[in-house]
Design a protein around this motif. Structure first.
Motif, PDB file in Angstrom:
ATOM      1  N   LEU A   8       0.882  -1.317  -0.021  1.00  0.00           N
ATOM      2  CA  LEU A   8      -0.079   0.027  -0.056  1.00  0.00           C
ATOM      3  C   LEU A   8       0.744   1.101  -0.186  1.00  0.00           C
ATOM      4  O   LEU A   8       1.253   1.925   1.021  1.00  0.00           O
ATOM      5  N   PRO A   9       1.195   1.562  -1.244  1.00  0.00           N
ATOM      6  CA  PRO A   9       2.252   2.734  -1.278  1.00  0.00           C
ATOM      7  C   PRO A   9       1.762   3.837  -0.370  1.00  0.00           C
ATOM      8  O   PRO A   9       2.542   4.661  -0.010  1.00  0.00           O
ATOM      9  N   GLY A  10       0.437   4.271  -0.903  1.00  0.00           N
ATOM     10  CA  GLY A  10      -0.116   5.492  -0.326  1.00  0.00           C
ATOM     11  C   GLY A  10       0.008   6.892  -1.069  1.00  0.00           C
ATOM     12  O   GLY A  10       0.152   6.665  -2.286  1.00  0.00           O
ATOM     13  N   ASP A  11       0.544   7.883  -0.238  1.00  0.00           N
ATOM     14  CA  ASP A  11       0.614   9.226  -0.646  1.00  0.00           C
ATOM     15  C   ASP A  11       1.759   9.840  -0.488  1.00  0.00           C
ATOM     16  O   ASP A  11       2.845   9.475   0.178  1.00  0.00           O
ATOM     17  N   TYR A  12       1.985  10.836  -1.463  1.00  0.00           N
ATOM     18  CA  TYR A  12       3.314  11.551  -1.622  1.00  0.00           C
ATOM     19  C   TYR A  12       4.419  10.733  -1.518  1.00  0.00           C
ATOM     20  O   TYR A  12       4.780  10.066  -2.521  1.00  0.00           O
ATOM     21  N   ASP A  67      -0.294 -12.504   3.423  1.00  0.00           N
ATOM     22  CA  ASP A  67       0.492 -12.929   4.744  1.00  0.00           C
ATOM     23  C   ASP A  67       0.958 -11.734   5.386  1.00  0.00           C
ATOM     24  O   ASP A  67       1.191 -11.884   6.639  1.00  0.00           O
ATOM     25  N   ALA A  68       1.085 -10.495   4.685  1.00  0.00           N
ATOM     26  CA  ALA A  68       1.811  -9.531   5.496  1.00  0.00           C
ATOM     27  C   ALA A  68       1.052  -8.138   4.440  1.00  0.00           C
ATOM     28  O   ALA A  68       0.956  -8.380   3.380  1.00  0.00           O
ATOM     29  N   VAL A  69       1.262  -7.157   5.083  1.00  0.00           N
ATOM     30  CA  VAL A  69       0.819  -5.834   4.223  1.00  0.00           C
ATOM     31  C   VAL A  69       1.938  -4.955   4.491  1.00  0.00           C
ATOM     32  O   VAL A  69       2.512  -4.813   5.721  1.00  0.00           O
ATOM     33  N   LEU A  70       2.685  -4.195   3.685  1.00  0.00           N
ATOM     34  CA  LEU A  70       3.778  -3.292   3.754  1.00  0.00           C
ATOM     35  C   LEU A  70       3.152  -1.931   3.240  1.00  0.00           C
ATOM     36  O   LEU A  70       2.662  -1.884   2.142  1.00  0.00           O
ATOM     37  N   MET A  71       3.237  -1.017   4.057  1.00  0.00           N
ATOM     38  CA  MET A  71       2.676   0.220   3.809  1.00  0.00           C
ATOM     39  C   MET A  71       3.591   1.355   3.881  1.00  0.00           C
ATOM     40  O   MET A  71       4.522   1.488   4.566  1.00  0.00           O
ATOM     41  N   GLY A  72       3.434   2.543   2.993  1.00  0.00           N
ATOM     42  CA  GLY A  72       4.015   3.574   2.985  1.00  0.00           C
ATOM     43  C   GLY A  72       3.682   4.740   4.034  1.00  0.00           C
ATOM     44  O   GLY A  72       3.817   4.713   5.091  1.00  0.00           O
ATOM     45  N   SER A  73       3.026   5.630   3.330  1.00  0.00           N
ATOM     46  CA  SER A  73       2.462   6.726   4.313  1.00  0.00           C
ATOM     47  C   SER A  73       1.128   7.183   3.602  1.00  0.00           C
ATOM     48  O   SER A  73       0.943   6.999   2.259  1.00  0.00           O
ATOM     49  N   VAL A  74       0.315   7.949   4.429  1.00  0.00           N
ATOM     50  CA  VAL A  74      -0.921   8.273   3.822  1.00  0.00           C
ATOM     51  C   VAL A  74      -1.407   9.629   4.472  1.00  0.00           C
ATOM     52  O   VAL A  74      -0.846  10.123   5.333  1.00  0.00           O
ATOM     53  N   GLY A  75      -2.014  10.473   3.495  1.00  0.00           N
ATOM     54  CA  GLY A  75      -2.443  11.829   3.844  1.00  0.00           C
ATOM     55  C   GLY A  75      -1.631  12.936   3.283  1.00  0.00           C
ATOM     56  O   GLY A  75      -0.724  12.711   2.414  1.00  0.00           O
ATOM     57  N   GLY A  76      -2.218  14.398   3.460  1.00  0.00           N
ATOM     58  CA  GLY A  76      -1.465  15.263   2.872  1.00  0.00           C
ATOM     59  C   GLY A  76      -2.362  16.493   2.565  1.00  0.00           C
ATOM     60  O   GLY A  76      -3.626  16.142   2.466  1.00  0.00           O
ATOM     61  N   PRO A  77      -1.668  17.513   2.175  1.00  0.00           N
ATOM     62  CA  PRO A  77      -2.592  18.874   2.070  1.00  0.00           C
ATOM     63  C   PRO A  77      -3.705  18.761   0.986  1.00  0.00           C
ATOM     64  O   PRO A  77      -4.789  19.248   1.193  1.00  0.00           O
ATOM     65  N   LYS A  78      -3.432  17.784  -0.114  1.00  0.00           N
ATOM     66  CA  LYS A  78      -4.473  17.579  -1.178  1.00  0.00           C
ATOM     67  C   LYS A  78      -5.729  17.405  -0.655  1.00  0.00           C
ATOM     68  O   LYS A  78      -6.699  17.642  -1.231  1.00  0.00           O
ATOM     69  N   TRP A  79      -6.072  16.531   0.383  1.00  0.00           N
ATOM     70  CA  TRP A  79      -7.132  15.996   0.779  1.00  0.00           C
ATOM     71  C   TRP A  79      -7.531  16.637   2.102  1.00  0.00           C
ATOM     72  O   TRP A  79      -8.486  16.122   3.003  1.00  0.00           O
ATOM     73  N   ASP A  80      -6.980  17.818   2.601  1.00  0.00           N
ATOM     74  CA  ASP A  80      -7.184  18.305   3.888  1.00  0.00           C
ATOM     75  C   ASP A  80      -8.625  19.002   3.875  1.00  0.00           C
ATOM     76  O   ASP A  80      -9.213  18.859   5.019  1.00  0.00           O
ATOM     77  N   ALA A  81      -9.194  19.251   2.873  1.00  0.00           N
ATOM     78  CA  ALA A  81     -10.663  19.740   2.767  1.00  0.00           C
ATOM     79  C   ALA A  81     -11.762  18.656   2.796  1.00  0.00           C
ATOM     80  O   ALA A  81     -12.860  18.950   3.024  1.00  0.00           O
TER      81      ALA A  81
END
Ligand code: IPM
Ligand code: MG
Length: 358
Positions: A8-12, A67-81
């Motif tokens: 789950l690479p996520g955002d930014y 078997d496992a989940v590897l995630m990056g990071s989520v969130g950021g100004p684009k979705w602040d509203a």
């Protein structure tokens, strides 16, 4: 062995750092004859853009089948509203809850090569600091009822814990302490909060089953102070979701850089969710300067806890150490006399070192 890993690479910066951790896993697979199948999915803002929600049922189901989940990071100004119920962070919280990963391990160790980055006094930084913060992850004020009055001028967030939730977390803490230096510190606010009084009672009751573990209790305000005054006193710390969120950022600062810190979130089985503890760093996204080591070290935890590949996990950790020993640094941990490298190059260096070690 064969394993399916949902990424789950996520955002930014998420996609950049997850790509480096996948390089490390590929190096492990190539050397040791394992076969890792990656199932890449969207989470957070990326999922909002594609599907209108931060976590889809399909993605959660894929995570619960892997078997496992590897995630990056989520969130950021684009979705602040975006309204609260559909924010990117909500996707991460729903994922933790939906996977039942109630125990969040956040190790804090000063990498000796980065001792200069530790903000503590040199004589304190020079001591052996090796702490695991075990944060409860699927309860507390994070998942309680929330409300806002009609006029918008008052709000409530409910904190709730059951003895069962406390007990299953504390059990992992006692076992971990037993396997390490035998010290467990339980952190609460029992002088004020009813949840904390239940927390303390429950943990104290369980101590009888672990006579070989030395149990202490600290109020969270004092624990925050002790972490910077005498961090070497701690071995394993257990605490609730909110206090653990705060104390683990503090411990990351002690370790020198948020970019270096891995985490593992575990439930009853071996399936786990692995993510660096830092955020999506919108300011440096797409520039190939992010530090991938927190994510690579999270991949090491994935190998250890979900796939039970201890030798491979240790090799990934050793590879990170030797790349640091050789003087390579991303911008966030760079100091005079070191070689500055980008995110992708750091990933290549670690992967090459893993191949050399295994
Ligand atoms: C963390 C983060 C998250 C949390 C946010 C992004 C919801 O701060 O993993 O520590 O509070 O758990
Ligand atoms: Mg946090």
């Amino acid at each position: 062995m064969q394993a399916t890993i949902v990424t789950l690479p996520g955002d930014y910066i998420g996609p950049e750092i997850v790509a480096q951790a996948v390089k490390a896993l590929d190096a492990v697979a190539a050397r040791c004859g394992h076969s890792f199948a990656y199932d890449e999915r969207k989470l957070g803002g990326a999922s909002i853009d594609a599907f209108g929600v931060p976590l889809t049922d399909e993605t959660l189901a894929a995570c619960n089948a892997a078997d496992a989940v590897l995630m990056g990071s989520v969130g950021g100004p684009k979705w602040d509203a975006v309204e609260a119920a559909r924010r990117p962070e909500k996707g991460l919280l729903a994922l933790r809850k939906g996977m039942g990963v109630y125990a969040n391990l956040r190790p804090c160790r000063i990498h000796r090569q980065l001792a200069a980055a530790c903000p503590l006094r040199a004589d304190i930084a020079a001591q052996d600091i090796d702490i695991v913060i075990l944060r409860e992850l699927t309860g507390d004020i994070y998942f309680g009822r929330r409300s806002r009055s009609e006029d918008g001028q008052s709000a409530t967030d409910e904190m709730a814990y059951s003895a069962m939730e406390i007990e299953r977390l504390a059990r992992i803490g006692f076992e971990l302490a037993r396997a390490r230096r035998g010290k467990l510190c339980s952190v609460d606010k029992a002088n004020v909060l009813e949840c904390s009084r239940l927390w303390r009672e429950t943990v104290t009751r369980m101590a009888g089953e672990y006579p070989d573990v030395e149990l202490t209790h600290l109020y969270v305000d004092n624990a925050a102070m002790q972490l910077i005054l005498r961090p070497q006193q701690f071995d394993v710390m257990i605490t609730g979701n909110l206090f653990g969120d705060i104390l683990s950022d503090e411990s990351a600062a002690i370790a020198g850089s948020l970019g270096m810190m891995p985490s593992a979130s575990l439930g009853d089985g071996t399936r786990g969710l692995y993510e660096p503890i830092h955020g999506s760093a919108p300011d440096i996204a797409g520039q190939d300067v992010a530090n991938p080591l927190g994510t690579i070290l999270s991949a090491a935890l994935l190998l250890r806890h979900s796939l039970k590949l201890e030798r491979e996990a240790a090799a990934v950790e050793a590879a990170v150490q030797s790349v640091l020993d050789a003087g390579y640094r991303t911008a966030d941990i760079w100091s005079e006399g070191c070689t500055r490298v980008g995110c992708a190059q750091m990933g290549d260096l670690v992967a090459a070192q893993i191949e050399a070690l295994l």
